[in-house]
Design an enzyme around this catalytic site. Structure first.
Site, mmCIF file in Angstrom:
data_model
loop_
_atom_site.group_PDB
_atom_site.id
_atom_site.type_symbol
_atom_site.label_atom_id
_atom_site.label_comp_id
_atom_site.label_asym_id
_atom_site.label_seq_id
_atom_site.Cartn_x
_atom_site.Cartn_y
_atom_site.Cartn_z
ATOM 1 C CG ASN A 44 8.356 -2.636 2.113
ATOM 2 O OD1 ASN A 44 8.458 -1.636 1.413
ATOM 3 N ND2 ASN A 44 7.229 -2.991 2.699
ATOM 4 N NE ARG A 56 4.540 -3.118 -0.569
ATOM 5 C CZ ARG A 56 4.029 -2.031 -0.007
ATOM 6 N NH1 ARG A 56 4.756 -1.323 0.816
ATOM 7 N NH2 ARG A 56 2.795 -1.673 -0.257
ATOM 8 C CG HIS A 103 -3.416 -3.635 0.114
ATOM 9 N ND1 HIS A 103 -4.595 -3.120 0.590
ATOM 10 C CD2 HIS A 103 -2.435 -2.917 0.690
ATOM 11 C CE1 HIS A 103 -4.346 -2.105 1.413
ATOM 12 N NE2 HIS A 103 -3.033 -1.974 1.488
ATOM 13 N NE ARG A 105 -4.170 5.149 2.797
ATOM 14 C CZ ARG A 105 -3.712 3.989 2.368
ATOM 15 N NH1 ARG A 105 -4.142 3.489 1.229
ATOM 16 N NH2 ARG A 105 -2.829 3.311 3.076
ATOM 17 C CD GLU A 122 3.286 -6.488 1.574
ATOM 18 O OE1 GLU A 122 3.513 -5.854 2.611
ATOM 19 O OE2 GLU A 122 2.894 -5.963 0.523
#
Ligand code: AMP
Length: 403
Positions: free
Chosen positions: A7, A95, A184, A245, A388
């Site tokens: 990643n 990723r 996601h 956010r 993940e």
């Protein structure tokens, strides 16, 4: 079969090496502060075993190539290493944040695929270039080894047009590709399929609402194993209230801020992405700090918790209406796995819809998949840790076995 998962961010590379025979983690690490005067490389070999070792080195890491080389040196170290040679790595899974409308599934990377990932840079200007850097470095270091791109957006490419279109001039979709994409996806797909397995159900006929609550937050409506709606949109800003956010706001706030508060586009973008959400409401973006503050009587912290969990509940209601039949609701990621109060508040008052938490089961941190609903609940409620890296490794294995 050993698979390396990468990643790659703009100044960091997270990596994990997995043995897919038993899905065990052979090594897990992070290279940070790439390009700064002092970089940092942390790596744990054989985690969870009695031969676990962790190294931490501070050294110059001028670029991604150096960072990845240092990581590979640790993996192949003569005394401590977990593989004798890099040729033991059967594939590398990357990723990649944005696959736009080009990628519906994980894909072996060739020149055409690289060009398509590059084409999507305008949609993810911070992430895709860093992901591309990681791919280039791995192609150089592991020549001849299949490289697979696993996209954050791919799972959501099954969302139908009525759910992915914004009601703005159609030309903006045609020319600028402005639509809802969702993110996601790897995590939502992973916990949805884990939940189906745990319930002894076929994913192809399984309806589930997956709720990823970490620093970033999103919710997905999964119908017959496919994403049919999700809360994140054109960018990872829409929907739920996140750490920093805002999630959903009236789009006219942008114009108001520009006209009345003298903010330019960059400042507005920063305000909504970095200074809003839980942090905007109470000055803290870590849910643990927020609970401590609430216990000390901090009213703003209480408000932040209420705003976030109310928004969660509202989206659950919306996605129940989208799906009709809901077999399960799954909580995952940092807050979803660890925070019983957020789970309880997000589901408060939903008993008339057949959603009933078991208070005792809910009163724990989730270390492994756990059923959280009471026996009378019509909808099963689960806490399932997301993973993940494992999800990317499984997807990578699936792709190269098919090829
Ligand atoms: P993630 O993005 O999935 O790594 O989640 C990170 C977030 O999870 C942090 O910002 C915290 O808000 C939250 N978190 C982590 N551990 C806990 C905990 N024990 N209780 C509540 N929230 C937690």
């Amino acid at each position: 079969m050993k698979i390396l998962v990468i990643n790659s961010g703009s100044s960091s590379i997270k990596f994990q090496l997995l043995d897919m025979q038993d899905e065990s983690v052979l090594a897990s690490g992070l290279v940070e502060r790439i390009g700064e005067a002092e970089g940092l490389i942390k790596c744990t070999l054989r985690p969870g075993t009695n031969r676990e070792t962790t190294t931490k080195n501070i050294c110059a890491v001028p670029d991604h190539t150096t960072g990845m080389r240092l990581a590979v040196d640790l993996l192949t170290d003569k005394e401590q290493g977990v593989i004798a040679d890099r040729s033991e790595i059967a594939a590398v899974g990357h990723r990649v944040v944005h696959g736009g409308e080009d990628f519906h599934r994980p894909t072996v990377i060739d020149a055409e695929v690289m060009a398509a990932i590059e084409k999507n840079i305008p949609l993810a200007p911070l992430h895709n270039p860093a992901n591309i850097d990681g791919i280039r470095v791995a192609q150089e270091l592991f020549a001849g080894v299949p490289q697979v791109a696993v996209f954050d957006t791919a799972f959501h490419q099954t969302i139908p047009p009525h759910a992915y279109h914004y009601a703005i001039p159609y030309e903006l979709y045609e020319k600028e590709r402005i639509r809802r994409y969702g993110f996601h996806g790897t995590s939502h797909k992973f916990v949805a399929s884990e939940c189906a397995k745990l319930m002894g159900r076929e994913l192809a006929t399984f309806n589930v609402i997956t709720i990823h609550l970490g620093n970033g937050c999103s919710m997905t409506a999964v119908e017959n194993g496919k994403s049919v709606d999700t809360s994140l949109g054109f960018t990872p800003l829409e929907g739920l209230v996140m750490g920093t956010r805002s999630g959903d706001v009236d789009p006219a706030i942008h114009a108001f801020l520009a006209r009345n508060c003298n903010l330019d586009i960059e400042a507005i973008d920063r305000l909504l992405n970095k200074e809003s959400g839980l942090k905007g409401l109470c000055g803290m973006n870590d849910m643990r700090d927020i609970h401590t503050a609430i216990a000390a009587g901090n009213e703003r912290a209480k408000l932040a918790l209420e705003v976030q969990t109310y928004r969660n509940r509202k989206y659950i209601g919306a996605f129940m209406a989208v799906l009709g039949r809901v077999d399960a609701i799954v909580f995952t990621a940092g807050i979803g796995e660890n925070d019983e109060v957020v789970r309880e508040k997000s589901l408060a008052g939903l008993a008339p819809f057949g959603i009933v938490l078991d208070r005792k089961a809910n009163s724990q941190r989730i270390k492994q998949p756990t059923l959280l609903s009471s026996p009378e609940s019509l909808v099963q409620i689960w806490g399932i840790p997301t993973n993940e890296e494992l999800a990317i490794a499984r997807e990578t294995k699936g792709v190269i076995e098919k090829d």
